[in-house]
Write a protein that holds these residues in place. Structure first.
Motif, PDB file in Angstrom:
ATOM      1  N   VAL A  23       0.834  -1.212   0.000  1.00 49.80           N
ATOM      2  CA  VAL A  23       0.000   0.000   0.000  1.00 49.80           C
ATOM      3  C   VAL A  23       0.864   1.255   0.000  1.00 49.80           C
ATOM      4  CG1 VAL A  23      -1.653   1.339   1.362  1.00 49.80           C
ATOM      5  CG2 VAL A  23      -1.987  -1.110   1.070  1.00 49.80           C
ATOM      6  N   SER A  24       1.913   1.277   0.840  1.00 43.18           N
ATOM      7  CA  SER A  24       2.781   2.458   0.919  1.00 43.18           C
ATOM      8  C   SER A  24       3.437   2.748  -0.427  1.00 43.18           C
ATOM      9  CB  SER A  24       3.856   2.260   1.987  1.00 43.18           C
ATOM     10  OG  SER A  24       3.279   2.085   3.260  1.00 43.18           O
ATOM     11  N   ALA A  25       3.926   1.689  -1.117  1.00 43.13           N
ATOM     12  CA  ALA A  25       4.571   1.885  -2.415  1.00 43.13           C
ATOM     13  C   ALA A  25       3.572   2.311  -3.486  1.00 43.13           C
ATOM     14  CB  ALA A  25       5.280   0.600  -2.846  1.00 43.13           C
ATOM     15  N   LEU A  26       2.321   1.874  -3.372  1.00 41.07           N
ATOM     16  CA  LEU A  26       1.309   2.318  -4.330  1.00 41.07           C
ATOM     17  C   LEU A  26       1.048   3.809  -4.183  1.00 41.07           C
ATOM     18  CD1 LEU A  26      -1.407  -0.508  -4.354  1.00 41.07           C
ATOM     19  CD2 LEU A  26      -0.040   0.283  -6.284  1.00 41.07           C
ATOM     20  N   ILE A  27       1.100   4.314  -2.959  1.00 45.80           N
ATOM     21  CA  ILE A  27       0.853   5.738  -2.724  1.00 45.80           C
ATOM     22  C   ILE A  27       2.062   6.568  -3.132  1.00 45.80           C
ATOM     23  CG2 ILE A  27       0.413   7.474  -0.935  1.00 45.80           C
ATOM     24  CD1 ILE A  27      -1.107   5.284   0.602  1.00 45.80           C
ATOM     25  N   VAL A  28       3.245   6.187  -2.628  1.00 42.37           N
ATOM     26  CA  VAL A  28       4.493   6.888  -2.935  1.00 42.37           C
ATOM     27  C   VAL A  28       5.592   5.841  -3.114  1.00 42.37           C
ATOM     28  CG1 VAL A  28       6.188   8.569  -2.157  1.00 42.37           C
ATOM     29  CG2 VAL A  28       3.811   8.841  -1.491  1.00 42.37           C
ATOM     30  N   PRO A  29       6.238   5.751  -4.282  1.00 38.78           N
ATOM     31  CA  PRO A  29       7.355   4.809  -4.442  1.00 38.78           C
ATOM     32  C   PRO A  29       8.380   5.002  -3.329  1.00 38.78           C
ATOM     33  CG  PRO A  29       6.762   5.757  -6.561  1.00 38.78           C
ATOM     34  CD  PRO A  29       5.960   6.491  -5.524  1.00 38.78           C
ATOM     35  N   LEU A  30       8.846   3.895  -2.755  1.00 39.11           N
ATOM     36  CA  LEU A  30       9.676   3.949  -1.553  1.00 39.11           C
ATOM     37  C   LEU A  30      11.148   3.733  -1.879  1.00 39.11           C
ATOM     38  CD1 LEU A  30       7.421   1.763   0.770  1.00 39.11           C
ATOM     39  CD2 LEU A  30       7.517   4.254   0.687  1.00 39.11           C
ATOM     40  N   ALA A  31      11.986   4.669  -1.412  1.00 37.46           N
ATOM     41  CA  ALA A  31      13.433   4.485  -1.504  1.00 37.46           C
ATOM     42  C   ALA A  31      13.883   3.555  -0.376  1.00 37.46           C
ATOM     43  CB  ALA A  31      14.138   5.829  -1.401  1.00 37.46           C
ATOM     44  N   VAL A  32      14.825   2.673  -0.675  1.00 39.38           N
ATOM     45  CA  VAL A  32      15.304   1.697   0.312  1.00 39.38           C
ATOM     46  C   VAL A  32      16.769   1.970   0.602  1.00 39.38           C
ATOM     47  CG1 VAL A  32      15.588  -0.735   0.864  1.00 39.38           C
ATOM     48  CG2 VAL A  32      13.673  -0.003  -0.572  1.00 39.38           C
ATOM     49  N   ALA A  33      17.085   2.241   1.878  1.00 31.77           N
ATOM     50  CA  ALA A  33      18.459   2.539   2.276  1.00 31.77           C
ATOM     51  C   ALA A  33      19.346   1.308   2.103  1.00 31.77           C
ATOM     52  CB  ALA A  33      18.491   3.006   3.734  1.00 31.77           C
ATOM     53  N   GLN A  34      20.617   1.561   1.782  1.00 29.62           N
ATOM     54  CA  GLN A  34      21.563   0.458   1.584  1.00 29.62           C
ATOM     55  C   GLN A  34      21.735  -0.383   2.848  1.00 29.62           C
ATOM     56  OE1 GLN A  34      23.219  -0.697  -1.269  1.00 29.62           O
ATOM     57  NE2 GLN A  34      21.609   0.584  -2.124  1.00 29.62           N
ATOM     58  N   GLN A  35      21.628   0.232   4.037  1.00 31.95           N
ATOM     59  CA  GLN A  35      21.761  -0.540   5.267  1.00 31.95           C
ATOM     60  C   GLN A  35      20.706  -1.627   5.362  1.00 31.95           C
ATOM     61  OE1 GLN A  35      21.978   1.572   9.075  1.00 31.95           O
ATOM     62  NE2 GLN A  35      20.926  -0.130  10.070  1.00 31.95           N
ATOM     63  N   LEU A  36      19.494  -1.309   4.911  1.00 28.26           N
ATOM     64  CA  LEU A  36      18.423  -2.301   4.945  1.00 28.26           C
ATOM     65  C   LEU A  36      18.748  -3.483   4.047  1.00 28.26           C
ATOM     66  CD1 LEU A  36      15.219  -0.034   4.845  1.00 28.26           C
ATOM     67  CD2 LEU A  36      16.025  -1.413   6.756  1.00 28.26           C
ATOM     68  N   ILE A  37      19.301  -3.180   2.868  1.00 31.11           N
ATOM     69  CA  ILE A  37      19.606  -4.240   1.900  1.00 31.11           C
ATOM     70  C   ILE A  37      20.781  -5.094   2.373  1.00 31.11           C
ATOM     71  CG2 ILE A  37      20.357  -4.684  -0.477  1.00 31.11           C
ATOM     72  CD1 ILE A  37      18.890  -2.088  -1.263  1.00 31.11           C
ATOM     73  N   ARG A  38      21.773  -4.443   2.986  1.00 33.34           N
ATOM     74  CA  ARG A  38      22.989  -5.161   3.379  1.00 33.34           C
ATOM     75  C   ARG A  38      22.865  -5.861   4.731  1.00 33.34           C
ATOM     76  NH1 ARG A  38      27.126  -0.215   1.853  1.00 33.34           N
ATOM     77  NH2 ARG A  38      26.955  -0.397  -0.425  1.00 33.34           N
ATOM     78  N   LEU A  39      22.059  -5.304   5.639  1.00 33.41           N
ATOM     79  CA  LEU A  39      22.037  -5.846   6.996  1.00 33.41           C
ATOM     80  C   LEU A  39      20.650  -6.285   7.453  1.00 33.41           C
ATOM     81  CD1 LEU A  39      23.264  -6.374   9.832  1.00 33.41           C
ATOM     82  CD2 LEU A  39      22.811  -3.954  10.348  1.00 33.41           C
ATOM     83  N   ASP A  40      19.697  -5.367   7.496  1.00 35.78           N
ATOM     84  CA  ASP A  40      18.448  -5.618   8.212  1.00 35.78           C
ATOM     85  C   ASP A  40      17.516  -6.599   7.494  1.00 35.78           C
ATOM     86  OD1 ASP A  40      18.847  -3.628  10.462  1.00 35.78           O
ATOM     87  OD2 ASP A  40      19.065  -2.333   8.723  1.00 35.78           O
ATOM     88  N   ILE A  41      17.386  -6.480   6.179  1.00 38.62           N
ATOM     89  CA  ILE A  41      16.542  -7.437   5.457  1.00 38.62           C
ATOM     90  C   ILE A  41      17.151  -8.841   5.481  1.00 38.62           C
ATOM     91  CG2 ILE A  41      15.549  -8.046   3.212  1.00 38.62           C
ATOM     92  CD1 ILE A  41      15.127  -5.071   2.704  1.00 38.62           C
ATOM     93  N   PRO A  42      18.468  -8.995   5.218  1.00 36.44           N
ATOM     94  CA  PRO A  42      19.065 -10.333   5.395  1.00 36.44           C
ATOM     95  C   PRO A  42      18.885 -10.878   6.807  1.00 36.44           C
ATOM     96  CG  PRO A  42      20.545  -8.965   4.117  1.00 36.44           C
ATOM     97  CD  PRO A  42      19.438  -8.072   4.583  1.00 36.44           C
ATOM     98  N   LEU A  43      18.986 -10.004   7.827  1.00 38.44           N
ATOM     99  CA  LEU A  43      18.774 -10.449   9.206  1.00 38.44           C
ATOM    100  C   LEU A  43      17.339 -10.922   9.403  1.00 38.44           C
ATOM    101  CD1 LEU A  43      19.747 -10.773  12.116  1.00 38.44           C
ATOM    102  CD2 LEU A  43      19.122  -8.379  12.517  1.00 38.44           C
ATOM    103  N   MET A  44      16.375 -10.212   8.807  1.00 38.57           N
ATOM    104  CA  MET A  44      14.979 -10.625   8.890  1.00 38.57           C
ATOM    105  C   MET A  44      14.783 -12.013   8.272  1.00 38.57           C
ATOM    106  SD  MET A  44      11.596  -8.647   7.383  1.00 38.57           S
ATOM    107  CE  MET A  44      12.127  -8.796   5.657  1.00 38.57           C
ATOM    108  N   ILE A  45      15.465 -12.265   7.161  1.00 37.51           N
ATOM    109  CA  ILE A  45      15.376 -13.577   6.505  1.00 37.51           C
ATOM    110  C   ILE A  45      15.969 -14.664   7.398  1.00 37.51           C
ATOM    111  CG2 ILE A  45      16.185 -14.940   4.539  1.00 37.51           C
ATOM    112  CD1 ILE A  45      16.178 -12.316   2.900  1.00 37.51           C
ATOM    113  N   VAL A  46      17.155 -14.409   7.954  1.00 36.64           N
ATOM    114  CA  VAL A  46      17.814 -15.395   8.817  1.00 36.64           C
ATOM    115  C   VAL A  46      16.959 -15.697  10.041  1.00 36.64           C
ATOM    116  CG1 VAL A  46      19.802 -15.798  10.321  1.00 36.64           C
ATOM    117  CG2 VAL A  46      20.141 -14.843   8.037  1.00 36.64           C
ATOM    118  N   LEU A  47      16.409 -14.662  10.670  1.00 37.49           N
ATOM    119  CA  LEU A  47      15.585 -14.865  11.864  1.00 37.49           C
ATOM    120  C   LEU A  47      14.314 -15.638  11.533  1.00 37.49           C
ATOM    121  CD1 LEU A  47      15.939 -11.396  13.629  1.00 37.49           C
ATOM    122  CD2 LEU A  47      16.945 -13.572  14.332  1.00 37.49           C
ATOM    123  N   SER A  48      13.736 -15.386  10.366  1.00 42.17           N
ATOM    124  CA  SER A  48      12.543 -16.139   9.950  1.00 42.17           C
ATOM    125  C   SER A  48      12.867 -17.622   9.830  1.00 42.17           C
ATOM    126  CB  SER A  48      12.016 -15.600   8.612  1.00 42.17           C
ATOM    127  OG  SER A  48      11.633 -14.241   8.721  1.00 42.17           O
TER     128      SER A  48
END
Length: 354
Positions: A86-111
């Motif tokens: 929904v958020s991206a449909l309203i306004v395209p979202l920029a994604v910080a490099q920290q999220l791509i390098r650290l936090d999203i991979p961490l979310m995957i590992v924890l899942s």
């Protein structure tokens, strides 16, 4: 009528609370010299996940394991598919490099870690202790890293706003969090009452109405943050909330619940793997152009509709379930995987040539 009025009141508190939380958190980040992304991953994400913690604790202590576990798993699925969609449909979202390098991979590992923990049919107190310890380490690391990166680049107009006393910003954050918790509780209680009229199971209620209801603070906060230009908070809120749900909500609930949290076979065979798949899919979507475009938001939202439709069809034993499952398994999922691959490979080549 009373139930509907409480539902509306809860929604109103959520909207007002989210606005106050985003304003206070963004100014607090600048005042403390901490990047807004770190505030989104910690203060905002943990605060908006407070309803999940309260609801899961109450459900576990009341012996409603289906709601307790379903709330965490369903919220993580809802956060990525619905909120980012929904958020991206309203306004395209920029994604910080920290999220791509650290936090999203961490979310995957924890899942994946949580999936492995549940293979024995429960999340016990030892599991809960390890998850809570992980939350402490993650939070300390984020704050340490944020202070190292600290370089506020707020525009002059915002610096004038920062001239107000620090307690003013803290009051906005605390007041916003209080409204979010109260509003989500009213909304969830009303929704569960309404769902009870239709006689669906507590697991389905946990995965759908309770998960969506307790995630409403994240919904409103991310949308408001995106509209106000605080896109780091918008995306960081979702990723941080998912990490907090796995480490904090699940960990604390497992520690306090008398016999831990039981996990049903149905959740092991469907919902937990879906949670892992959604976390994994989040990485290539965010990786391409370091953004989530409107069409990608539409795809995420479409998958949430499909997942919810499957839960409803399965709960009601509808005749269309077999055909719907075959369509998703043999057509929609392969097409999506192929599309992601086509998008990611050129992006990898572009970055390698830079």
């Amino acid at each position: 009528m009373v139930t509907l009025l409480l539902l509306a009141l809860g929604l109103g508190l959520l909207i007002v609370g989210a606005e106050g939380l985003v304003q206070g958190a963004s100014r607090l980040a600048a005042r403390l010299g901490i990047p807004p992304l770190v505030i989104g991953l910690t203060v905002v994400a943990f605060g908006t996940s407070a309803p999940e913690l309260v609801v899961s604790l109450k459900a576990a202590l009341d012996g409603q394991a289906g709601i307790a576990m379903g709330n965490v798993v369903g919220s993580n699925i809802f956060n990525v598919l619905f909120i980012l969609g929904v958020s991206a449909l309203i306004v395209p979202l920029a994604v910080a490099q920290q999220l791509i390098r650290l936090d999203i991979p961490l979310m995957i590992v924890l899942s994946l870690v949580v999936l492995v923990m549940t293979l024995d049919g429960s999340v016990g107190r030892l599991d809960g202790g390890l998850l809570v310890l992980g939350l402490v380490v993650y939070t300390v690391f984020l704050l340490w890293q944020g202070k190292r990166q600290a370089a506020s680049d707020e525009p002059a107009a915002d610096r004038e706003a920062l001239a107000r006393p620090g307690w003013h910003d803290a009051l906005y954050v605390l007041g916003g969090l209080a409204m979010l918790v109260a509003g989500s509780r009213l909304f969830v209680d009303s929704a569960v009452t309404m769902a009870g009229w239709f006689g669906v199971s507590d697991q389905v209620i946990g995965l759908t109405l309770v998960a969506a209801g307790t995630s409403l603070p994240e919904v409103v906060t991310s949308i408001v943050a995106a509209l106000r230009g605080q896109r780091d908070i918008a995306v960081g809120n979702v990723v941080g909330s998912n990490i907090f749900n796995l480490l904090g909500v699940l960990g604390i609930t497992a520690l306090i619940a008398p016999a831990g949290i039981a996990v049903t076979q149905a959740m092991l065979s469907l919902d937990l793997p879906v949670m892992v798949a959604v976390a994994v899919a989040c990485l290539p979507i965010c990786f391409t152009a370091s953004a989530i475009d409107r069409w990608e938001g539409a795809v995420l939202l479409g998958y949430y509709v499909a997942y919810t439709a499957y839960l409803v069809l399965a709960a009601t034993h509808h005749d269309a379930l077999a055909g719907f499952s075959a369509l998703m398994l043999y057509f929609v999922l392969p097409i999506t995987a192929l599309t992601l691959a086509v998008l990611v490979v050129p992006e990898l080549r572009r970055r390698a040539n830079e």
